[in-house]
Design an enzyme around this catalytic site. Structure first.
Site, PDB file in Angstrom:
ATOM      1  N   TYR A   1      33.895  43.858   2.782  1.00 23.67           N
ATOM      2  CA  TYR A   1      34.829  44.949   3.058  1.00 23.67           C
ATOM      3  C   TYR A   1      34.115  46.155   3.675  1.00 23.67           C
ATOM      4  O   TYR A   1      34.693  46.885   4.463  1.00 23.67           O
ATOM      5  CB  TYR A   1      35.574  45.344   1.782  1.00 23.67           C
ATOM      6  CG  TYR A   1      37.025  45.677   2.015  1.00 23.67           C
ATOM      7  CD1 TYR A   1      37.936  44.697   2.386  1.00 23.67           C
ATOM      8  CD2 TYR A   1      37.488  46.978   1.877  1.00 23.67           C
ATOM      9  CE1 TYR A   1      39.263  44.998   2.606  1.00 23.67           C
ATOM     10  CE2 TYR A   1      38.817  47.290   2.098  1.00 23.67           C
ATOM     11  CZ  TYR A   1      39.701  46.301   2.463  1.00 23.67           C
ATOM     12  OH  TYR A   1      41.010  46.609   2.687  1.00 23.67           O
TER      13      TYR A   1
ATOM     14  N   LYS B   1      38.717  53.547   2.442  1.00 25.08           N
ATOM     15  CA  LYS B   1      39.749  53.589   1.407  1.00 25.08           C
ATOM     16  C   LYS B   1      39.435  54.649   0.356  1.00 25.08           C
ATOM     17  O   LYS B   1      40.342  55.305  -0.177  1.00 25.08           O
ATOM     18  CB  LYS B   1      39.919  52.217   0.754  1.00 25.08           C
ATOM     19  CG  LYS B   1      40.540  51.164   1.658  1.00 25.08           C
ATOM     20  CD  LYS B   1      41.928  51.561   2.154  1.00 25.08           C
ATOM     21  CE  LYS B   1      42.594  50.436   2.911  1.00 25.08           C
ATOM     22  NZ  LYS B   1      43.920  50.838   3.470  1.00 25.08           N
TER      23      LYS B   1
END
Length: 257
Positions: free
Chosen positions: A157, A164
């Site tokens: 990720y 995020k």
């Protein structure tokens, strides 16, 4: 009476029928909201095909990296919705593929900037234009979509996890600032879903198996489950909730090693 009877919603992030934003659009419309969907030029044909499924849906072109297009999109929404806006959905995220494949320490400056601009700054920019329209309605709800990689290291990720984390921080600062206008700002954090952006993360299928084994409910989630959580946060049922992240992940986030 439907939960959102007479409410208006502007939704960013629909790309195809697997998009969280599309599931949210359907949930909001089901409860009576008047919907407007934005689209990137390259996604127009997909979004148009979906939009016919929700009566009276308006389509608005917008590239979130272009301030002029953002301003124009909200101006068009104001015309459609008689000068007001009740709900803003931000479901926008992007990282260059190479940044998700190379080691995190090799993240490029350009890749980092592009990821943060599209995935994080776009929420702030949208809020600026949404505020006066929501003030005209006596308040409103802004909702974004995050992921547990903001606080846990999720292999592959990488820079998106950092984005995020920044998105959640931005959400809280907006919530703290906009509360005086009766504007609530929250986030949902769904478990892994088979979306266009998720498929860009290598090893996604393997992670689904890990997720299923670890989550207390021992299953993944569906788009409509994330959408129902979004509906709740955008509705009067959540009128005292702001600055929060609501996990919709079968309990995965509570588990230790």
């Amino acid at each position: 009476m439907p939960l959102l009877e007479g409410k208006t919603a502007l939704i960013f992030g629909v790309a195809n029928d697997r998009s969280i934003a599309w599931a949210i659009a359907q949930a909001l419309a089901r409860e009576g909201a008047h919907i407007a969907l934005t689209y990137q030029e390259r996604m127009e044909r997909f979004v148009r095909k979906l939009a016919v499924e929700i009566p009276d849906t308006t389509l608005i072109p917008c590239d979130v990296q272009d301030d002029h297009q953002l301003e124009a999109a909200f101006a068009q929404a104001a015309e459609i919705f008689d000068g007001g806006l009740d709900i803003l959905i931000h479901s926008v995220a992007f990282a260059p593929r190479q940044e998700l494949e190379d080691p995190f320490r090799n993240t490029t400056r350009a890749g980092f900037q592009a990821t943060m601009d599209i995935s994080v700054y776009s929420l702030i920019a949208m809020a600026k234009y949404a505020v006066p329209l929501m003030q005209a309605r006596g308040g409103g709800s802004i909702l974004t979509s995050t992921y547990v990689a903001s606080e846990q290291v999720i292999p592959k990720y990488k820079v998106m996890g950092v984005a995020k984390a920044a998105l959640e921080g931005s959400m809280r600062y907006l919530a703290g600032e906009l509360g005086e206008y009766n504007i609530r700002v929250n986030a949902i954090s769904p478990g892994p879903l088979n979306t266009l952006s998720a498929r860009g993360v290598s090893g996604f299928t393997n992670f689904l198996d890990i997720f299923t084994n670890r989550a207390p409910l021992h299953r993944t989630i569906e788009q409509d489950e994330a959408a129902d959580a979004a509906l709740f946060l955008c509705s009067p049922l959540a009128r005292a909730i702001t600055g929060e992240v609501l996990y919709v992940d079968a309990g995965y986030n509570i588990m230790g090693v």
